[in-house]
Design an enzyme around this catalytic site. Structure first.
Site, PDB file in Angstrom:
ATOM      1  CB  THR A   1      -2.781  -0.255 -14.451  1.00  0.00           C
ATOM      2  OG1 THR A   1      -2.568  -0.073 -13.033  1.00  0.00           O
ATOM      3  CG2 THR A   1      -1.522   0.036 -15.228  1.00  0.00           C
ATOM      4  N   GLY A   2      -5.771   1.201 -13.357  1.00  0.00           N
ATOM      5  CA  GLY A   2      -7.005   0.870 -12.593  1.00  0.00           C
ATOM      6  C   GLY A   2      -8.213   1.399 -13.329  1.00  0.00           C
ATOM      7  CB  VAL A   3     -10.415   4.282 -12.516  1.00  0.00           C
ATOM      8  CG1 VAL A   3     -11.458   5.146 -13.202  1.00  0.00           C
ATOM      9  CG2 VAL A   3     -10.885   3.873 -11.134  1.00  0.00           C
ATOM     10  CE1 TYR A   4      -9.319   8.248 -14.990  1.00  0.00           C
ATOM     11  CE2 TYR A   4      -7.119   9.108 -15.361  1.00  0.00           C
ATOM     12  CZ  TYR A   4      -8.428   9.284 -14.933  1.00  0.00           C
ATOM     13  OH  TYR A   4      -8.835  10.498 -14.435  1.00  0.00           O
TER      14      TYR A   4
ATOM     15  CG  ASP B   1      -6.911  10.919  -6.495  1.00  0.00           C
ATOM     16  OD1 ASP B   1      -7.647  11.451  -7.331  1.00  0.00           O
ATOM     17  OD2 ASP B   1      -6.243  11.559  -5.661  1.00  0.00           O
TER      18      ASP B   1
ATOM     19  N   GLY C   1      -9.688   4.801  -5.932  1.00  0.00           N
ATOM     20  CA  GLY C   1      -8.399   4.113  -6.123  1.00  0.00           C
ATOM     21  C   GLY C   1      -7.282   4.665  -5.254  1.00  0.00           C
TER      22      GLY C   1
ATOM     23  CG  ASP D   1      -1.751   1.207   1.391  1.00  0.00           C
ATOM     24  OD1 ASP D   1      -2.650   1.210   2.232  1.00  0.00           O
ATOM     25  OD2 ASP D   1      -1.526   2.184   0.622  1.00  0.00           O
ATOM     26  CB  ILE D   2       1.498   3.816  -2.607  1.00  0.00           C
ATOM     27  CG1 ILE D   2       2.705   4.636  -3.070  1.00  0.00           C
ATOM     28  CG2 ILE D   2       0.230   4.671  -2.627  1.00  0.00           C
ATOM     29  CD1 ILE D   2       2.668   5.044  -4.532  1.00  0.00           C
TER      30      ILE D   2
ATOM     31  CG  ASN E   1      -9.518  13.514 -10.825  1.00  0.00           C
ATOM     32  OD1 ASN E   1      -9.371  14.711 -10.630  1.00  0.00           O
ATOM     33  ND2 ASN E   1     -10.149  12.730  -9.964  1.00  0.00           N
TER      34      ASN E   1
HETATM   35  N1  APR Z   1      -1.309   1.576  -3.042  1.00  0.00           N
HETATM   36  C1  APR Z   1      -0.722   1.227  -4.211  1.00  0.00           C
HETATM   37  N2  APR Z   1      -1.407   1.040  -5.362  1.00  0.00           N
HETATM   38  C2  APR Z   1      -2.748   1.182  -5.306  1.00  0.00           C
HETATM   39  C3  APR Z   1      -3.431   1.552  -4.114  1.00  0.00           C
HETATM   40  C4  APR Z   1      -2.642   1.741  -2.952  1.00  0.00           C
HETATM   41  N3  APR Z   1      -3.210   2.088  -1.789  1.00  0.00           N
HETATM   42  N4  APR Z   1      -4.772   1.635  -4.412  1.00  0.00           N
HETATM   43  C5  APR Z   1      -4.909   1.313  -5.717  1.00  0.00           C
HETATM   44  N5  APR Z   1      -3.700   1.031  -6.256  1.00  0.00           N
HETATM   45  C6  APR Z   1      -3.360   0.627  -7.620  1.00  0.00           C
HETATM   46  C7  APR Z   1      -4.460  -0.018  -8.416  1.00  0.00           C
HETATM   47  O1  APR Z   1      -4.549  -1.396  -8.135  1.00  0.00           O
HETATM   48  C8  APR Z   1      -3.929   0.215  -9.833  1.00  0.00           C
HETATM   49  O2  APR Z   1      -3.002  -0.804 -10.178  1.00  0.00           O
HETATM   50  O3  APR Z   1      -3.065   1.823  -8.329  1.00  0.00           O
HETATM   51  C9  APR Z   1      -3.176   1.553  -9.730  1.00  0.00           C
HETATM   52  C10 APR Z   1      -3.891   2.725 -10.391  1.00  0.00           C
HETATM   53  O4  APR Z   1      -5.305   2.571 -10.236  1.00  0.00           O
HETATM   54  P1  APR Z   1      -6.271   3.833  -9.939  1.00  0.00           P
HETATM   55  O5  APR Z   1      -6.079   4.291  -8.577  1.00  0.00           O
HETATM   56  O6  APR Z   1      -7.627   3.430 -10.347  1.00  0.00           O
HETATM   57  O7  APR Z   1      -5.705   4.976 -10.913  1.00  0.00           O
HETATM   58  P2  APR Z   1      -5.885   5.175 -12.490  1.00  0.00           P
HETATM   59  O8  APR Z   1      -6.141   3.939 -13.233  1.00  0.00           O
HETATM   60  O9  APR Z   1      -4.711   6.014 -12.890  1.00  0.00           O
HETATM   61  O10 APR Z   1      -7.222   6.058 -12.575  1.00  0.00           O
HETATM   62  C11 APR Z   1      -7.180   7.359 -12.052  1.00  0.00           C
HETATM   63  O11 APR Z   1      -9.096   6.981 -10.679  1.00  0.00           O
HETATM   64  O12 APR Z   1      -9.116   7.191  -8.420  1.00  0.00           O
HETATM   65  C12 APR Z   1      -9.434   7.820  -9.572  1.00  0.00           C
HETATM   66  O13 APR Z   1      -9.195  10.171  -9.087  1.00  0.00           O
HETATM   67  C13 APR Z   1      -8.601   9.082  -9.775  1.00  0.00           C
HETATM   68  O14 APR Z   1      -9.891   9.784 -11.640  1.00  0.00           O
HETATM   69  C14 APR Z   1      -8.663   9.213 -11.264  1.00  0.00           C
HETATM   70  C15 APR Z   1      -8.597   7.777 -11.745  1.00  0.00           C
END
Ligand code: APR
Length: 317
Positions: free
Chosen positions: A263-266, A179, A177, A155-156, A169
């Site tokens: 790699t998550g929401v985006y 953020d 996520g 967890d970062i 964003n």
């Molecule tokens: N520590 C490390 N990595 C994490 C954590 C954490 N606590 N939480 C999530 N992740 C990982 C996810 O598993 C994924 O691999 O971070 C990576 C990026 O995922 P997202 O957080 O969904 O970010 P992204 O894909 O860049 O989308 C950004 O999502 O949360 C919203 O406000 C943000 O609109 C923006 C969008």
């Protein structure tokens, strides 16, 4: 770097710094005066006037016979799809046309704000900027420095590093996520500082304090939304890593941790994103002394194994 229009990368970046004005609803860009017509009917805000001054200072308002060019200018207003392929020289003329036209027809610039034309021009300038700094993702001749590129799982928000990178964003006002996790762990002061930053363009990065986080700094970067891979997503993602590392170097940050941006929401495919992340960070470290160490923080086991395998493959090549 200069292009046919004599516009440098620095000119471009100084004008692009105003992009968030056009999607930040908190900023009023002009008022319609209702006083007797002793005043200009339209009064542009200080922020918008700063943008117009920057256009002048950054070589985007040039001496040319813009009245003969009006048909072309109006064509680009009526058909924004033509903007998508406009080159810098055309955009330079178009911006000159708008600034000059407003002198003869007060409110012209306000109309270009309202119809989203200015934002469309800035989006095109952003795409050109990304092309100009375009990076070729070629992992064949990459010499890896394992001691400085460390994949970890975790967890970062818990990491004792000098800076962590947030996958934010464009508003920088928090989200889900990583953020959301970072804002929750840092506390409300982080959002207060983010509110002063006026958003962040995709591919760019801004820095704040870490507040209640173990990390002293948070570098907020905005990754691209995956749209199939033909809309500059690779270069924008690479730009996130490069801008974040440049900020880290500027602040003499020695250890920095990245999540798997986009790699998550985006929806950016994890393997492709991992290759970009490792390649770009490694390339930066080859020509910079700091940061000393970069951690790739994988939230999931799959992502961690992917990073580990890729680093091994790169070591072998
Ligand atoms: N520590 C490390 N990595 C994490 C954590 C954490 N606590 N939480 C999530 N992740 C990982 C996810 O598993 C994924 O691999 O971070 C990576 C990026 O995922 P997202 O957080 O969904 O970010 P992204 O894909 O860049 O989308 C950004 O999502 O949360 C919203 O406000 C943000 O609109 C923006 C969008």
């Amino acid at each position: 770097m200069s292009t046919s229009s004599n516009i440098t990368l620095a000119n471009l970046e100084n004008v692009l710094a105003f992009k968030s004005l056009f999607f930040n609803n908190q900023v009023k860009l002009y008022n319609i005066q209702t006083e007797p017509l002793t005043l200009e009917p339209y009064c542009y805000s200080r922020e918008f006037n700063r943008f117009i001054t920057a256009l002048d200072q950054e070589n985007f308002v040039i001496p040319f016979n813009w009245t003969d060019w009006q048909n072309e200018g109006n064509r680009l207003i009526k058909h924004p799809e033509f903007l998508a392929t406009a080159d810098l020289s055309t955009l330079q003329k178009l911006l000159t046309f708008h600034v000059r036209q407003d002198r003869f027809c007060s409110g012209h610039l306000a109309a270009m704000i309202e119809n989203g034309h200015f934002l469309a021009i800035l989006n095109r300038l952003q795409a050109i900027h990304t092309e100009l700094i375009s990076v070729k993702i070629d992992i064949s001749n990459t010499e890896i420095m394992p001691e400085r590129l460390i994949p970890i799982q975790g967890d970062i928000t818990k990491l004792q590093v000098e800076a962590i990178v947030n996958a934010a964003n464009n508003s920088l006002l928090g989200g889900g996520g990583v953020d959301g996790a970072i804002h929750r762990a840092a506390g409300s002061e982080l959002l207060q500082e983010c509110r002063q930053l006026n958003g962040c363009a995709t591919g760019e990065a801004k820095i704040t304090k870490g507040y209640k986080l173990p990390a002293k700094w948070v570098i907020h970067t905005v990754g691209p939304v995956w749209k199939g891979g033909n809309q500059g997503e690779d270069n924008l993602l690479a730009s996130c890593y490069l801008h974040s590392l440049a900020l880290a170097e500027e602040h003499n940050i020695k250890t920095i941790a990245f999540p798997a941006i986009s790699t998550g929401v985006y929806g950016f495919p994890i393997e492709r994103a991992t290759k970009i992340a490792v390649t770009q960070v490694n390339k930066f470290l080859q020509s910079h002394n700091s940061p000393k160490q970069v951690l790739f923080v994988c939230f999931s086991q799959d992502a961690y194994l992917m990073y580990q395998q890729l680093l091994k493959d790169l070591l072998k090549s």
